[in-house]
Design an enzyme around this catalytic site. Structure first.
Site, PDB file in Angstrom:
ATOM      1  N   PHE A  11       0.782  -1.507  -0.066  1.00  0.00           N
ATOM      2  CA  PHE A  11       0.039   0.050   0.161  1.00  0.00           C
ATOM      3  C   PHE A  11       0.866   1.337   0.070  1.00  0.00           C
ATOM      4  CE2 PHE A  11      -2.301   2.669   3.206  1.00  0.00           C
ATOM      5  CZ  PHE A  11      -3.060   3.487   2.261  1.00  0.00           C
ATOM      6  N   ILE A  12       1.489   1.454   1.022  1.00  0.00           N
ATOM      7  CA  ILE A  12       2.240   2.688   1.059  1.00  0.00           C
ATOM      8  C   ILE A  12       3.330   3.045   0.374  1.00  0.00           C
ATOM      9  CG2 ILE A  12       3.184   4.434   2.887  1.00  0.00           C
ATOM     10  CD1 ILE A  12       1.683   3.140   5.095  1.00  0.00           C
ATOM     11  N   ALA A  82       8.875  -2.698   3.919  1.00  0.00           N
ATOM     12  CA  ALA A  82       8.658  -4.099   3.995  1.00  0.00           C
ATOM     13  C   ALA A  82       8.216  -4.670   5.232  1.00  0.00           C
ATOM     14  CB  ALA A  82       9.720  -5.057   3.346  1.00  0.00           C
ATOM     15  N   ASP A 126       2.898   4.648  14.665  1.00  0.00           N
ATOM     16  CA  ASP A 126       2.736   5.183  16.022  1.00  0.00           C
ATOM     17  C   ASP A 126       1.994   4.086  16.949  1.00  0.00           C
ATOM     18  OD1 ASP A 126      -0.013   4.663  14.968  1.00  0.00           O
ATOM     19  OD2 ASP A 126      -0.931   6.508  15.274  1.00  0.00           O
ATOM     20  N   GLU A 127       1.642   2.949  16.682  1.00  0.00           N
ATOM     21  CA  GLU A 127       1.355   2.012  17.276  1.00  0.00           C
ATOM     22  C   GLU A 127       2.467   1.498  18.197  1.00  0.00           C
ATOM     23  OE1 GLU A 127      -0.786  -1.570  15.997  1.00  0.00           O
ATOM     24  OE2 GLU A 127      -1.914  -0.260  14.481  1.00  0.00           O
ATOM     25  N   TYR A 153       2.202  -7.441  16.441  1.00  0.00           N
ATOM     26  CA  TYR A 153       2.657  -6.361  15.348  1.00  0.00           C
ATOM     27  C   TYR A 153       3.425  -5.253  15.890  1.00  0.00           C
ATOM     28  CZ  TYR A 153       2.354  -2.427  12.216  1.00  0.00           C
ATOM     29  OH  TYR A 153       2.614  -1.467  11.381  1.00  0.00           O
ATOM     30  N   ASN A 182      -2.746   6.081  11.305  1.00  0.00           N
ATOM     31  CA  ASN A 182      -3.343   5.249  10.317  1.00  0.00           C
ATOM     32  C   ASN A 182      -3.420   6.116   8.903  1.00  0.00           C
ATOM     33  OD1 ASN A 182      -4.017   4.289  12.906  1.00  0.00           O
ATOM     34  ND2 ASN A 182      -5.264   2.974  11.558  1.00  0.00           N
ATOM     35  N   PRO A 208     -18.239  -5.266   9.697  1.00  0.00           N
ATOM     36  CA  PRO A 208     -17.979  -5.828  11.311  1.00  0.00           C
ATOM     37  C   PRO A 208     -17.092  -4.782  11.951  1.00  0.00           C
ATOM     38  CG  PRO A 208     -16.440  -6.626   9.444  1.00  0.00           C
ATOM     39  CD  PRO A 208     -17.440  -5.893   8.622  1.00  0.00           C
ATOM     40  N   PRO A 277      -8.655  -8.794  20.527  1.00  0.00           N
ATOM     41  CA  PRO A 277      -8.062  -8.887  21.952  1.00  0.00           C
ATOM     42  C   PRO A 277      -6.871  -7.816  22.014  1.00  0.00           C
ATOM     43  CG  PRO A 277      -8.117 -10.968  20.816  1.00  0.00           C
ATOM     44  CD  PRO A 277      -8.512  -9.844  19.546  1.00  0.00           C
TER      45      PRO A 277
END
Ligand code: NAD
Ligand code: DAU
Length: 340
Positions: A11-12, A82, A126-127, A153, A182, A208, A277
């Site tokens: 994507f990016i 990657a 940022d995660e 992750y 994001n 969902p 979770p």
């Protein structure tokens, strides 16, 4: 400049490749990508027509492959996109995330050191900071916020960041890091929330929403992220981390409702499902450092970006329909089976 862009079929990374080729006629771009489920040569079709572009299929964690590539090229800069990038997949298969996101980063840095590459840029997230509470809108992630990863992750991305900074300190390795919020926009794999909701709504399938949909993400249009990465890779100070975000906080429910509105679909498609979770509550970036030091500011407002993104998915049905009908169908059934 001769660029190596790893993960450029995702994507990016692909958006970054298009940016370099369009804006810098004098630059050359090599993509190294393993073409996992998330990468596709179809995405790079336009770049493949360009004589300044070369594609190499290979795994960043495979030392022989990476060394062979560096033996035949002289890169001015390496930008590492990657990664295994989906939080939900990291919950069911963490090992793959450690291999690609941590060992892969180390292998690339070793190759850069051996070749004397002048700049290595790590695309982080940022995660790595964990999450912020919903009831403290005054709190934002700065570059000084302690690392506090929640998922396999984000722990793998935080580990890679620590390794990059350790290489800088120990070996004087010329690395920079960006930690972005994001992203959304063209070529986004439809397992991620925004494209997933678009393609499901188009098929009148249930959307969902995890938990109560109150989790907050800070959305940035992908081209604004790519502009920030290019700026930091060219002009950022080695050893520095730069947060990237556009002050665009929305609850998931707000985002899903905006998508439905854009598509003219009913809110009755929304289906609240079991929560992820360890689900991070809120992300919010303070981009003051990159703005003050390098003059970066985002250009795309969220409403405009979402409109462009929805239009892109309407105009690129073949791209995502091929994904939905392939290997991804098994993941979709396992992940969302019984929920439409
Ligand atoms: P993506 O999943 O769309 O693309 C990842 C690409 O990497 C794919 O083309 C895949 O084939 C390739 N790849 C995976 N494993 C590989 C390996 N071992 N060797 C070589 N190539 C491999 O991911 P994305 O959303 O484009 O994210 C790119 C980077 O940006 C990641 O490092 C991610 O952590 C970071 N990031 C993403 C976001 C976001 O919102 N998507 C935000 C901040 C940071
Ligand atoms: O913040 C940057 C990160 O953003 C990147 O590092 C990651 O690579 C990228 O995948 C993204 O992580 P998120 O977990 O925030 O993105 P995702 O699209 O998976 O989910 C966004 C929010 O939507 C999150 O709160 C979970 C929720 N969600 C997601 C899916 C897939 C749902 O409610 N339903 C879903 O089906």
């Amino acid at each position: 400049m001769n660029w190596l862009v790893t993960g450029g079929a995702g994507f990016i990374g692909s958006n970054f490749v298009f940016r370099l080729l369009a804006r810098h006629p004098e630059d050359r771009v090599v993509v190294l990508d393993a073409l996992t489920y998330a990468g596709s040569l179809e995405t790079l079709a336009s770049a493949l027509q360009d004589p300044r572009f070369r594609f190499v299929k290979g795994d960043i964690a495979d030392r022989d492959t990476v060394e062979a590539l560096f033996a035949g090229e002289d890169f001015d800069a390496v930008v590492n996109f990657a990664a295994e990038s989906h939080v939900d997949r990291s919950i069911s298969d963490p090992g793959l995330f450690l291999r690609t996101n941590v060992i892969g980063t180390q292998v690339l840095m070793d190759a850069c050191r051996a070749a004397g590459t002048k700049r290595f840029h790590q695309v982080s997230t940022d995660e790595v900071y964990g999450d912020l509470p919903l009831d403290r809108p005054d709190l934002l992630f700065t570059e000084e916020t302690p690392l506090h990863a929640s998922s396999p992750y984000s722990a793998s991305k935080a580990s890679a960041d620590l390794l990059v900074l350790a290489y800088h300190r120990t070996y004087g390795f010329p690395a920079t890091i960006t930690r972005c919020s994001n992203n959304y926009g063209p070529w986004h794999f439809p397992e991620k929330m925004i494209p997933l909701m678009i393609v499901r709504a188009l098929a009148d399938r249930p959307l969902p929403v995890y938990g109560r949909g109150e989790n907050v993400r800070d959305w940035l249009y992908v081209e604004d992220h790519c502009a920030a990465i290019e700026l930091v890779a060219r002009k950022g100070r080695p050893g520095e981390v730069y947060n990237v975000g556009g002050h665009n906080e929305r609850t998931n429910l707000q985002v899903v409702k905006t998508v439905l509105q854009e598509l003219g679909k009913p809110e009755s498609l929304i289906s609240f499902v079991k929560d992820r979770p360890g689900h991070d509550m809120r992300y919010a970036i303070d981009p003051a450092k990159i703005s003050a030091e390098l003059g970066w500011t985002p250009e795309t407002a969220f409403d405009d970006g979402i409109r462009r993104t929805v239009r892109w998915y309407l105009e690129h049905r073949t791209w995502w329909e091929r994904i939905l009908s392939g290997e991804y169908a098994k993941y979709d059934a396992k992940m969302y089976g019984g929920r439409g």
